[in-house]
Design a protein around this motif. Structure first.
Motif, mmCIF file in Angstrom:
data_model
loop_
_atom_site.group_PDB
_atom_site.id
_atom_site.type_symbol
_atom_site.label_atom_id
_atom_site.label_comp_id
_atom_site.label_asym_id
_atom_site.label_seq_id
_atom_site.Cartn_x
_atom_site.Cartn_y
_atom_site.Cartn_z
ATOM 1 N N CYS A 277 0.831 -1.203 0.000
ATOM 2 C CA CYS A 277 0.000 0.000 0.000
ATOM 3 C C CYS A 277 0.870 1.260 0.000
ATOM 4 O O CYS A 277 0.530 2.258 -0.631
ATOM 5 N N SER B 288 1.762 -7.582 -0.176
ATOM 6 C CA SER B 288 1.102 -6.891 0.943
ATOM 7 C C SER B 288 1.550 -7.482 2.265
ATOM 8 O O SER B 288 1.873 -8.656 2.366
ATOM 9 N N GLN C 218 -0.333 -7.391 4.955
ATOM 10 C CA GLN C 218 -1.464 -7.766 5.802
ATOM 11 C C GLN C 218 -2.690 -8.049 4.950
ATOM 12 O O GLN C 218 -2.725 -7.780 3.764
ATOM 13 N N CYS D 233 -6.182 -6.829 4.711
ATOM 14 C CA CYS D 233 -7.031 -5.787 5.296
ATOM 15 C C CYS D 233 -8.348 -5.630 4.538
ATOM 16 O O CYS D 233 -8.502 -6.162 3.442
ATOM 17 N N PHE E 106 -9.632 -3.169 2.947
ATOM 18 C CA PHE E 106 -9.541 -2.500 1.647
ATOM 19 C C PHE E 106 -9.232 -3.510 0.547
ATOM 20 O O PHE E 106 -9.833 -3.498 -0.513
HETATM 21 S S1 SF4 Z 1 -5.313 -2.485 0.728
HETATM 22 FE FE1 SF4 Z 1 -4.532 -3.369 2.649
HETATM 23 S S2 SF4 Z 1 -3.554 -5.345 2.207
HETATM 24 FE FE2 SF4 Z 1 -4.029 -4.262 0.299
HETATM 25 S S3 SF4 Z 1 -2.141 -3.334 -0.247
HETATM 26 FE FE3 SF4 Z 1 -3.293 -1.819 0.955
HETATM 27 S S4 SF4 Z 1 -2.878 -2.113 3.132
HETATM 28 FE FE4 SF4 Z 1 -2.052 -3.799 1.946
#
Ligand code: SF4
Length: 253
Positions: free
Chosen positions: A38, A233, A235, A237, A239
């Motif tokens: 992110c 990534s 995590q 999450c 989003f």
């Molecule tokens: S949306 Fe969440 S998991 Fe996806 S890249 Fe962004 S922080 Fe990482």
């Protein structure tokens, strides 16, 4: 279009060819720690997560606390909360205090010359001991029935925030104590009537910071920004789940 989210940005992105220092706020370091992918999408490719809406009640508490501590700063005496908690210090008086407090206009900043990354953050307060050691102070506010603490997993971000501020002050040549303080205000909801008034319990929570992770993180951030590959990534999450879910249903249509 929402004034809070403008979609893909084209300005202020990292350009590996640029010779100008690249600015990174404390919250961008936190973003990198949470998810390098992110961070890269945001700082290199211009696609940031939609921001949350402003916490105006928390900001109001911050402003009032600042005003209150400034009264004691002016007189150079300890605030009653400091006395009650046995903290031998007074609010620090410095010509740059208002700049340090203003993240949008510089904050406390440090240019890491080898990487040409310019780090900054906006602090809430600084206290100073009689022997000139600084204590970084952060105000927090919430409203919950139980007593506030900083023990929840998600509060690692509070601890990193404190450590980044301690590091920024050290890199600016100040003698900074490893002890920082969270002035944590808890809005009380066990009242019978509201009466247009919210009372708070205020707890001063000491925290011993350790900024040793930051140096390596600065190098990792730099490496990430210079890379041409989007990192994995860090995590799982909401989003990403939303984006993946949406992509999969759109493909079906
Ligand atoms: S949306 Fe969440 S998991 Fe996806 S890249 Fe962004 S922080 Fe990482």
């Amino acid at each position: 279009m929402s004034k809070y989210y403008t979609g893909r940005k084209t300005k202020n992105l990292f350009d590996p060819q640029s010779k100008a220092p690249f600015k990174l706020s404390r919250s961008k370091i936190e973003l990198f720690m949470n998810c390098p992918r992110c961070f890269y999408l945001d700082r290199r490719l211009g696609v940031g997560q939609p921001p949350g809406y402003p916490f105006t009640l928390n900001s109001a508490v911050d402003k009032l606390l600042k005003k209150e501590f400034d009264i004691y700063r002016e007189k150079q005496v300890a605030h009653p909360l400091m006395e009650k908690n046995g903290i031998r210090a007074v609010p620090f008086k410095h010509e740059k205090l208002n700049i340090w407090r203003d993240a949008l206009h510089g904050g406390i900043a440090y240019l890491d010359t080898p990487t040409n990354l310019l780090f900054s953050g906006g602090i809430d307060d600084v206290w100073v001991s009689p022997d000139g050691q600084l204590f970084i102070v952060d105000y927090k506010s919430t409203s919950k029935e139980e007593e506030v603490n900083i023990n929840a997993d998600w509060q690692i971000s509070y601890k990193r925030q404190m450590e980044i501020y301690q590091w920024l002050f050290r890199m600016n040549g100040f003698n900074v104590s490893s002890t920082g303080y969270f002035v944590y205000c808890n809005g009380l909801i066990d009242r019978d009537i509201f009466g247009a008034k919210l009372d708070f319990d205020i707890k001063v929570i000491p925290y011993t910071g350790d900024d040793s992770w930051i140096e390596g993180t600065v190098l990792n951030i730099h490496k990430c920004l210079r890379s041409d590959t989007i990192p994995a990534s860090g995590q799982d999450c909401d989003f990403c789940k939303y984006a993946q879910g949406r992509k999969s249903v759109e493909k079906e249509k």
